[in-house]
Design a protein around this motif. Structure first.
Motif, PDB file in Angstrom:
ATOM      1  N   HIS A  93       0.825  -1.205   0.000  1.00 41.13           N
ATOM      2  CA  HIS A  93       0.000   0.000   0.000  1.00 41.13           C
ATOM      3  C   HIS A  93       0.864   1.263   0.000  1.00 41.13           C
ATOM      4  N   ASP A 104      -4.520   7.738   0.626  1.00 39.05           N
ATOM      5  CA  ASP A 104      -5.828   7.355   1.162  1.00 39.05           C
ATOM      6  C   ASP A 104      -5.740   5.911   1.634  1.00 39.05           C
ATOM      7  N   HIS A 105      -6.670   5.537   2.524  1.00 36.25           N
ATOM      8  CA  HIS A 105      -6.754   4.132   2.939  1.00 36.25           C
ATOM      9  C   HIS A 105      -7.294   3.268   1.809  1.00 36.25           C
ATOM     10  N   ASN A 106      -8.152   3.835   0.995  1.00 36.88           N
ATOM     11  CA  ASN A 106      -8.688   3.109  -0.166  1.00 36.88           C
ATOM     12  C   ASN A 106      -7.842   3.414  -1.390  1.00 36.88           C
ATOM     13  N   GLY A 112      -9.974  -1.011   0.561  1.00 35.69           N
ATOM     14  CA  GLY A 112      -9.411  -0.551   1.816  1.00 35.69           C
ATOM     15  C   GLY A 112      -8.552  -1.644   2.429  1.00 35.69           C
ATOM     16  N   PRO A 113      -8.058  -1.445   3.650  1.00 33.42           N
ATOM     17  CA  PRO A 113      -7.170  -2.439   4.268  1.00 33.42           C
ATOM     18  C   PRO A 113      -7.813  -3.812   4.453  1.00 33.42           C
ATOM     19  N   GLU A 134      -6.075   0.693  10.157  1.00 31.70           N
ATOM     20  CA  GLU A 134      -4.887   1.165   9.428  1.00 31.70           C
ATOM     21  C   GLU A 134      -4.557   2.618   9.747  1.00 31.70           C
ATOM     22  N   ASN A 135      -3.266   2.879   9.877  1.00 30.70           N
ATOM     23  CA  ASN A 135      -2.729   4.231   9.914  1.00 30.70           C
ATOM     24  C   ASN A 135      -1.826   4.421   8.694  1.00 30.70           C
ATOM     25  N   ILE A 136      -1.925   5.575   8.051  1.00 31.68           N
ATOM     26  CA  ILE A 136      -1.000   5.891   6.968  1.00 31.68           C
ATOM     27  C   ILE A 136      -0.375   7.253   7.249  1.00 31.68           C
ATOM     28  N   HIS A 170      -5.531   8.127  14.855  1.00 31.55           N
ATOM     29  CA  HIS A 170      -4.331   7.306  14.703  1.00 31.55           C
ATOM     30  C   HIS A 170      -3.832   6.810  16.060  1.00 31.55           C
ATOM     31  N   THR A 196       2.760   2.786   6.322  1.00 30.53           N
ATOM     32  CA  THR A 196       1.445   2.188   6.570  1.00 30.53           C
ATOM     33  C   THR A 196       1.548   1.224   7.740  1.00 30.53           C
ATOM     34  N   ASP A 198      -0.842  -1.641   9.674  1.00 32.42           N
ATOM     35  CA  ASP A 198      -2.086  -2.421   9.640  1.00 32.42           C
ATOM     36  C   ASP A 198      -2.198  -3.231  10.926  1.00 32.42           C
TER      37      ASP A 198
END
Length: 200
Positions: A93, A104-106, A112-113, A134-136, A170, A196, A198
């Protein structure tokens, strides 16, 4: 000054100015839509040749992992276990965000994740908990507002963690008692790192 001396100086400055303009044009033409140097560009290749190497992504992943668990221990929580499968989709990702120029998460495919985990045959349940959290984050390399000079793997890690821990959503993921495992994926160029996390 005689005419010959004038032309020698003129020619010298002429080539210096033209050289600077060419370098600026090369750098500008190598930027992607987010303002970072494309990894397959000539400017990137020149940077690597001159020793401007990207930070060590694997080392940053390890340092983030250690920092996350230190934060959890400081708050009376269990340390998370590293999960290679989640780390795989996290790395994919982070790299995808750079290469397809989104944050973005998506992803652009709409996954998404949780969907990315399912697509890779990764379990998404943990007791009664269903889904992958998830954190990005994106950390520029250089003088970063709120972080100061950010170049080494430790400085990049600290900047990323400070951003996450100062953001309620987050922070909640990092300190969530429902999670047992984590996968972390980092992708770096010479100008920024994409991180990222997860959780499951």
């Amino acid at each position: 000054m005689n005419k010959k001396g004038f032309f020698i100086i003129f020619n010298k400055w002429y080539f210096i100015i033209v050289g600077i303009l060419l370098l600026l044009f090369l750098a500008y033409s190598s930027l992607n839509n987010s303002g970072y140097i494309k990894e397959d560009s000539t400017a990137y290749t020149i940077g690597k040749t001159l020793g401007l190497q990207s930070p060590d992504s694997v080392l940053i992943e390890q340092k983030i992992f250690e920092s996350v668990n230190q934060e959890r221990i400081n708050h009376g929580l269990n340390a998370l276990v590293w999960d290679n499968q989640l780390a795989l989709i996290a790395r994919e990702h982070s790299e995808d965000m750079y290469k397809r120029d989104f944050f973005d998460h998506n992803n652009p495919d709409g996954d998404g994740p949780t969907e990315r985990a399912e697509n890779n045959g990764i379990r998404i349940t943990n007791g009664n908990w269903i889904g992958i959290a998830e954190n990005i984050g994106q950390t520029p390399i250089g003088d970063v507002i709120g972080c100061g000079y950010t170049h080494s793997e430790e400085e990049i890690t600290n900047c990323a963690m400070d951003g996450w821990m100062n953001s309620p959503g987050h922070r909640e993921n990092i300190l969530n008692s429902n999670y047992d495992v984590i996968g972390i994926g980092t992708y770096c160029t010479t100008s920024a790192c994409w991180n990222t996390q997860d959780f499951r």
